[in-house]
Enzyme design. Structure first.
Site, mmCIF file in Angstrom:
data_model
loop_
_atom_site.group_PDB
_atom_site.id
_atom_site.type_symbol
_atom_site.label_atom_id
_atom_site.label_comp_id
_atom_site.label_asym_id
_atom_site.label_seq_id
_atom_site.Cartn_x
_atom_site.Cartn_y
_atom_site.Cartn_z
ATOM 1 N N SER A 253 2.328 7.946 -12.003
ATOM 2 C CA SER A 253 3.499 8.595 -12.570
ATOM 3 C C SER A 253 4.547 7.603 -13.064
ATOM 4 O O SER A 253 5.242 7.864 -14.053
ATOM 5 C CB SER A 253 4.131 9.540 -11.541
ATOM 6 O OG SER A 253 3.242 10.589 -11.238
ATOM 7 N N HIS A 313 9.437 8.068 -10.617
ATOM 8 C CA HIS A 313 9.518 8.636 -11.964
ATOM 9 C C HIS A 313 10.733 8.079 -12.699
ATOM 10 O O HIS A 313 10.637 7.619 -13.844
ATOM 11 C CB HIS A 313 9.629 10.166 -11.891
ATOM 12 C CG HIS A 313 8.388 10.825 -11.404
ATOM 13 N ND1 HIS A 313 8.206 12.190 -11.460
ATOM 14 C CD2 HIS A 313 7.262 10.326 -10.837
ATOM 15 C CE1 HIS A 313 7.023 12.502 -10.967
ATOM 16 N NE2 HIS A 313 6.438 11.381 -10.565
#
Length: 367
Positions: A253, A313
């Site tokens: 991610s 993220h």
């Protein structure tokens, strides 16, 4: 119009059209002796210019001249030159490189006056809807970096799944996952991207990194996109280790969000050269905001246990934005973009240095 010359089939506008000015600027650039004609030597210089990607042999130049010189005068006048650039038969000779060359030197957007000059060196586009940025898409060299990384992730996942362990308990996952208790094994700050928790987790990351990474590679080439991707992965693990020192990390991610932010970076740096730039920017911003916002909401407001490293993220996105500005191609550099480039490079290295030093020397934080 001078005496003895008249157009029987084409009406001449009172002022030059944008297309006339567009081609006239290129024509004048290579009409070195200002005689209103492009000679064989001048045509060869166009093709073999530093701004062009590939030199062509003399026999190809002969073929181009033969096709374009309709009156066999040995020269190209302005009308023959424009017809040459727009002649579909010549596309087989030049390939897509002609379009890339032409769109790299011609004006893009901006006001035009009747003298053919662009105020403030602004430029206009005569493409049929696509921006100059879109003309840069190329399948050579092949965009395979994101594909190879994805294949490696699939192979490692399948190896563990074949042993009945697809939940990060398999031998590959245990070797590569970011484990806060094994922070001294520095490779884990990078290799956690190869480990995924279940099929859904793997498929989501694969789809996003392929759909976002491959188009970037087609314009910016594999090594630039790889730098962005890996920068996001490392930034994600460094930031997570500092903010959530007991959290395990698995999945790509951080790299995926770096790719999202890299698209934002390339939109910002190539705003004038990109079609529908504002729409593309809003789409990527909305995608990132919704995902990160959802993770924060469920963790802090609904108090639900989520296996989502939202810090990874966010850090990956910041790294992707900064590194993207630093390494991705900028088709037309402006003064403010140069200042932005320096700011992004300095800020990225400052943040990374701070993250590395904190992870090494802030030992009390991880007890």
């Amino acid at each position: 119009m001078p005496s003895g010359q008249r157009e029987t089939t084409v009406s001449v506008p009172l002022t030059p059209t944008r297309s006339d000015l567009y081609w006239r600027r290129i024509f004048n650039k290579y009409d070195k002796d200002n005689d209103g004609k492009i000679s064989y030597v001048e045509l060869k210089e166009i093709i073999e210019s530093r701004e062009y990607d590939h030199d062509l042999p003399d026999n190809v130049v002969d073929k181009i001249m033969g096709l374009a010189d309709r009156d066999n005068s040995g020269y190209l006048d302005f009308r023959e030159f424009v017809e040459m650039m727009q002649n579909p038969d010549l596309k087989a000779v030049f390939g897509h490189f002609v379009a890339r060359y032409v769109h790299s030197i011609i004006p893009h957007r901006g006001p035009v006056d009747t003298t053919g000059r662009w105020p403030g060196f602004q430029t206009v586009s005569t493409s049929d809807g696509d921006g100059t940025y879109e003309e840069e898409y190329s399948c050579w060299p092949p965009a395979v970096c994101m594909i190879l990384i994805s294949l490696l992730e699939i192979v490692l996942f399948c190896y563990d799944a074949a042993l009945g362990k697809s939940d990060t308990t398999g031998p590959m996952a245990q070797l590569f996952i970011y484990n806060p208790n094994k922070r001294y094994e520095a490779w884990r700050f990078l290799t956690y991207m190869l480990v995924h928790v279940g099929v859904v987790h793997l498929l989501v990351n694969l789809l996003v990194q392929l759909f976002l990474g491959v188009p970037l590679e087609m314009v910016h080439k594999w090594w630039r996109v790889t730098l962005v991707y890996l920068a996001g992965v490392v930034a994600g693990s460094l930031a997570t280790s500092l903010t959530d020192p007991r959290v395990y990390l698995a999945g790509a991610s951080g790299g995926v969000y770096a790719l999202i932010a890299a698209h934002i970076a390339t939109i910002v740096m190539n705003w004038a050269e990109m079609e529908f730039a504002i729409i593309q920017l809003l789409v990527f911003l909305l995608l990132a905001a919704v995902d990160i916002g959802t993770a924060i909401y469920y963790r802090y407001y609904k108090h639900m246990t989520q296996n989502i490293g939202y810090v990874a993220h966010f850090a990956g996105a910041v790294a992707g934005l900064l590194v993207g500005i630093g390494v991705l191609r900028n088709l037309e550099k402006r003064k403010w973009e140069k200042r932005l480039w320096w700011a992004a490079v300095v800020l990225y290295f400052a943040l990374m240095l701070a993250g590395v030093l904190a992870n090494i020397f802030w030992t009390s934080h991880f007890l």
